[in-house]
Write an enzyme that holds these catalytic residues in place. Sequence first.
Site, PDB file in Angstrom:
ATOM      1  N   ASP A   1      34.042  29.564  38.877  1.00 18.21           N
ATOM      2  CA  ASP A   1      32.953  29.443  37.784  1.00 18.21           C
ATOM      3  C   ASP A   1      32.015  28.262  38.260  1.00 18.21           C
ATOM      4  OD1 ASP A   1      33.677  31.482  36.214  1.00 18.21           O
ATOM      5  OD2 ASP A   1      34.927  30.331  34.780  1.00 18.21           O
TER       6      ASP A   1
ATOM      7  N   HIS B   1      34.483  33.184  44.685  1.00 11.77           N
ATOM      8  CA  HIS B   1      35.909  33.431  45.035  1.00 11.77           C
ATOM      9  C   HIS B   1      36.171  33.666  46.565  1.00 11.77           C
ATOM     10  CE1 HIS B   1      38.204  34.281  41.416  1.00 11.77           C
ATOM     11  NE2 HIS B   1      37.317  35.244  40.866  1.00 11.77           N
TER      12      HIS B   1
ATOM     13  N   HIS C   1      29.803  33.950  41.023  1.00 15.71           N
ATOM     14  CA  HIS C   1      30.966  33.799  40.564  1.00 15.71           C
ATOM     15  C   HIS C   1      31.921  34.389  41.772  1.00 15.71           C
ATOM     16  CE1 HIS C   1      34.903  33.686  38.221  1.00 15.71           C
ATOM     17  NE2 HIS C   1      34.999  34.877  38.608  1.00 15.71           N
ATOM     18  N   GLU C   2      31.631  35.687  42.169  1.00 12.74           N
ATOM     19  CA  GLU C   2      32.232  36.433  43.185  1.00 12.74           C
ATOM     20  C   GLU C   2      32.201  35.758  44.441  1.00 12.74           C
ATOM     21  OE1 GLU C   2      34.307  38.952  42.582  1.00 12.74           O
ATOM     22  OE2 GLU C   2      33.659  39.204  40.391  1.00 12.74           O
TER      23      GLU C   2
ATOM     24  N   GLU D   1      40.014  31.112  38.755  1.00 15.06           N
ATOM     25  CA  GLU D   1      38.743  31.433  37.940  1.00 15.06           C
ATOM     26  C   GLU D   1      37.951  30.235  37.558  1.00 15.06           C
ATOM     27  OE1 GLU D   1      37.830  34.421  37.304  1.00 15.06           O
ATOM     28  OE2 GLU D   1      39.451  35.031  38.415  1.00 15.06           O
TER      29      GLU D   1
HETATM   30 ZN   LIG Z   1      36.962  35.642  39.121  1.00 11.11          ZN
END
Ligand SMILES: [Zn+2]
Length: 484
Positions: free
Chosen positions: A201, A136, A132-133, A197
């Site tokens: 994901d 980003h 997930h990071e 977000e």
């Molecule tokens: Zn996040």
Amino acid sequence: MKSSALTIAIALSLFPALPRAVEIEKIQLPDMGDSSGALISPIEEQEFGASFFRNLHSQTEISQDLEIQQYIQSIGRQLVAHSDNPSTPFHFFVVMDPNINAFAGPGGYIGVNSGLILLTEAESELASVMAHEIGHVTQRHLYRQIEAASKMSIPTVAATLAAILIGTQSPRMGQAALMAVQAGSVQFQINFTRDNEKEADRVGMQTLAESSFDPRSMPTFFERLQQSTRYYGKGVPEFLRTHPVSESRIADTRGRAETYPYRQYPDSMGYLLTKAKLYALTTHDKNAALNHFSALEQQGTPEQRAVARYGIGLVHLHNLQYQAAGEIFQQLAAQYPNQPQYIAALARTAVENHELDKANQLFAKATQNFPSNDAIKIEYTRSLLKNAKPEQAKQVLLSLSDNQKERPFYYQTLAEIYAELKQPAESHRYMAEHYFAAGQTEDAILQIRLAKQEKNLNYQMQAILDERLNFFLSEWEEMKKKRD
Ligand SMILES: [Zn+2]
């Protein structure tokens, strides 16, 4: 001044105050995060990241344990190789902090707190947070959030960002960070939008599945995180402040995960050993730690039970019970000769017990068996130094792989070696690099000045010292300008 242009104040939207996210989207400025990365060059971005990482060192405890580092780096590399942008530079590290948090800084610096690792119940859960990071970073969400940063100096933004991402609860969030945050009325906060977000994901889950981790672990871990808010009297886990988990996010990830065929995903030894070590390092109640590992020793595969014994050995070692620890590690090393952590623990026990010849023999054998294992090499170096063998220590240290050579502990060890070799100018010079890497620029400047006072400096050394002094001074001036 540049900072006065920074009038945007992006309010912190605390979970579950989600409507805020919509407002933030409306006030997007021309962004520096477009896919071409046009407004920040790759070199500037790396500079920004390095500055951020240095600041983190002065604000929180970054694990210097190479076994832990190697593990987090290996899982990170595995994920990046299957991400949507594998050529992006990444740096993974563990923060020794019980708060549940993980974050992505500029330049691909991704930190995971020990508290989050210990909350995971499977390796895929840890991988899902990291994926997930990574999402980003590859989607450049951070830059969309900090467009305003383009009007501030890199060291100031880096310090501010470090303070925000580790969370204000961090006990080491010191004066310097507070000053940086207040400097020039800087009031920006990082919180990703709902769209950010969901995008992280989505790309994260794809990365996860392609890296042979369990996609279902993402919704499972998010649910555990959300539930944990009910049990944490102290407040919301840090991770949820910057990455609010909503019911719809959980439902979305759950739905997407179900499209992958079901199968078993066994945890790696690296995950099990890292978790055992982190637990032993962070649990101060000896009996509680022993009970924890004794319970684990009763279940699972022979390898899992061996890891539980390793945990018991580590608890003994931390409580200075060298004989009990040594016996356990001796047995484990004989039983699992392919597991470098067991022989390393045995050698470490000998060092702690002042059996330096025995320790050096064990380390020599271990470096022979695991020639590319940097964790063993750094421990071997420290052991040789204790045994007054600086020349040999230097040879082993210099054989570390390049990616270990930017960390504070590397420079610090090199400085100690040169001190033992009676080369004080070199020693001060590397102490300066240590302080700079650890975010203590003032101390770095002092060390270079001490080095310059040494007699008989050759021309080359003088040139190096002058160059480093100028560089440290300019970094320091940037920071100071913003504080005044
Ligand atoms: Zn996040």
